[in-house]
Scaffold this motif. Sequence first.
Motif, PDB file in Angstrom:
ATOM      1  N   LEU A 176      11.039 -17.515  35.728  1.00 37.73           N
ATOM      2  CA  LEU A 176      10.917 -16.741  34.493  1.00 37.73           C
ATOM      3  C   LEU A 176      10.044 -17.451  33.465  1.00 37.73           C
ATOM      4  N   SER A 177      10.091 -18.774  33.436  1.00 34.57           N
ATOM      5  CA  SER A 177       9.310 -19.528  32.453  1.00 34.57           C
ATOM      6  C   SER A 177       7.814 -19.446  32.720  1.00 34.57           C
ATOM      7  N   ARG A 178       7.418 -19.150  33.944  1.00 31.98           N
ATOM      8  CA  ARG A 178       5.985 -19.107  34.285  1.00 31.98           C
ATOM      9  C   ARG A 178       5.311 -17.810  33.852  1.00 31.98           C
ATOM     10  N   ARG A 179       6.050 -16.768  33.579  1.00 31.86           N
ATOM     11  CA  ARG A 179       5.420 -15.481  33.258  1.00 31.86           C
ATOM     12  C   ARG A 179       6.213 -14.694  32.211  1.00 31.86           C
ATOM     13  N   PRO A 180       6.489 -15.288  31.064  1.00 29.82           N
ATOM     14  CA  PRO A 180       7.212 -14.538  30.037  1.00 29.82           C
ATOM     15  C   PRO A 180       6.298 -13.531  29.348  1.00 29.82           C
ATOM     16  N   PRO A 181       6.816 -12.354  28.955  1.00 25.54           N
ATOM     17  CA  PRO A 181       5.984 -11.394  28.219  1.00 25.54           C
ATOM     18  C   PRO A 181       5.657 -11.850  26.809  1.00 25.54           C
ATOM     19  N   GLU A 182       6.501 -12.711  26.237  1.00 26.20           N
ATOM     20  CA  GLU A 182       6.282 -13.255  24.902  1.00 26.20           C
ATOM     21  C   GLU A 182       6.605 -14.741  24.929  1.00 26.20           C
ATOM     22  N   ASP A 183       5.920 -15.509  24.079  1.00 27.23           N
ATOM     23  CA  ASP A 183       6.135 -16.958  24.054  1.00 27.23           C
ATOM     24  C   ASP A 183       7.562 -17.309  23.635  1.00 27.23           C
ATOM     25  N   TRP A 184       8.108 -16.592  22.684  1.00 29.08           N
ATOM     26  CA  TRP A 184       9.456 -16.923  22.209  1.00 29.08           C
ATOM     27  C   TRP A 184      10.509 -16.622  23.265  1.00 29.08           C
ATOM     28  N   LEU A 185      10.245 -15.669  24.147  1.00 30.71           N
ATOM     29  CA  LEU A 185      11.159 -15.430  25.261  1.00 30.71           C
ATOM     30  C   LEU A 185      11.073 -16.569  26.276  1.00 30.71           C
ATOM     31  N   GLY A 186       9.857 -17.047  26.511  1.00 32.62           N
ATOM     32  CA  GLY A 186       9.692 -18.185  27.410  1.00 32.62           C
ATOM     33  C   GLY A 186      10.390 -19.424  26.872  1.00 32.62           C
ATOM     34  N   LEU A 242      19.630 -17.021  24.433  1.00 34.12           N
ATOM     35  CA  LEU A 242      18.862 -16.214  25.379  1.00 34.12           C
ATOM     36  C   LEU A 242      19.288 -14.753  25.319  1.00 34.12           C
ATOM     37  N   ASP A 243      20.588 -14.509  25.249  1.00 38.24           N
ATOM     38  CA  ASP A 243      21.078 -13.128  25.137  1.00 38.24           C
ATOM     39  C   ASP A 243      20.562 -12.477  23.853  1.00 38.24           C
ATOM     40  N   ALA A 244      20.570 -13.220  22.751  1.00 39.47           N
ATOM     41  CA  ALA A 244      20.097 -12.672  21.468  1.00 39.47           C
ATOM     42  C   ALA A 244      18.624 -12.331  21.532  1.00 39.47           C
ATOM     43  N   ASN A 245      17.830 -13.171  22.156  1.00 44.68           N
ATOM     44  CA  ASN A 245      16.389 -12.905  22.261  1.00 44.68           C
ATOM     45  C   ASN A 245      16.109 -11.720  23.183  1.00 44.68           C
ATOM     46  N   LEU A 246      16.878 -11.573  24.231  1.00 41.00           N
ATOM     47  CA  LEU A 246      16.704 -10.415  25.119  1.00 41.00           C
ATOM     48  C   LEU A 246      17.069  -9.127  24.384  1.00 41.00           C
ATOM     49  N   ALA A 247      18.111  -9.171  23.569  1.00 45.66           N
ATOM     50  CA  ALA A 247      18.469  -7.990  22.774  1.00 45.66           C
ATOM     51  C   ALA A 247      17.382  -7.671  21.758  1.00 45.66           C
ATOM     52  N   ARG A 248      16.781  -8.694  21.181  1.00 43.60           N
ATOM     53  CA  ARG A 248      15.684  -8.471  20.244  1.00 43.60           C
ATOM     54  C   ARG A 248      14.471  -7.864  20.951  1.00 43.60           C
ATOM     55  N   HIS A 249      14.213  -8.290  22.169  1.00 43.03           N
ATOM     56  CA  HIS A 249      13.065  -7.762  22.918  1.00 43.03           C
ATOM     57  C   HIS A 249      13.247  -6.292  23.234  1.00 43.03           C
ATOM     58  N   ARG A 250      14.453  -5.881  23.513  1.00 48.71           N
ATOM     59  CA  ARG A 250      14.706  -4.473  23.838  1.00 48.71           C
ATOM     60  C   ARG A 250      14.618  -3.596  22.586  1.00 48.71           C
TER      61      ARG A 250
END
Length: 250
Positions: A176-186, A242-250
Amino acid sequence: MVRRLLLTVTAFTVIVLAAIAGGAPPASAQTTTTQGVAPSTTPTTAPPTTPPTTRERATTTVASSTSTSSTSTSTTSTTVAGADTGGSGISAKTIALILGAIAVLVLAGVVVALLIRQRDAQRWADEAAQAAVEGRSVLALATRGLATLDQPAAAARTWSDLEVQGAQLHQRFQALSRRPPEDWLGAAVAGADQALQALRSGTDADRALRLGPPAPTPEQLGYSEAVVRQRTADFEQELGALDANLARHR
């Protein structure tokens, strides 16, 4: 966002096509300018008493030929001019159609690229959410191991299970770290992976200490337990981020 973009592109495409259909210059009326035909030269009639000479007849023939040639040249010029005037309107309309088609293709390519990017980002988010679920399972193993530290054999089995699941989760985090859609998700995935690696290192050291030899001292056991508890808390905190950032991405 993508739906609004599609509506915008569709509206722009309709405007471009309407502009092409209504703005193409109409074919201009062909104006034919015909040069005047040079008047024929009428041979001069000699007086009845003097018969025409051979030189006068030759002059009349040359003048007549010149008049015919001038008429042909005028007709040819008129035809060529008319053809040129008709071709210019068709060429402008064709260029306008080509430019409009190129604009539509470029916009369609942009929309397709955005749709592909959104699909890949959604797939990444789903995989990251699954990794977070696996992280909760590893966290539950750490909590159970801490509750059985007074039973070295039971704690050692729990730490072994944690190591197996932790190794699998580490590989998932690395992918997952090699191909994140956003830097903050990585960055969120990388933080969870670092906390996982620290927890694995702490439980592995605790297992080796408790199983010996040599037999551990109470101070060593207390320090090892404190390290494992702190790293368990750190891993739980990173999973929450990580859960909070995934919720923010959605």
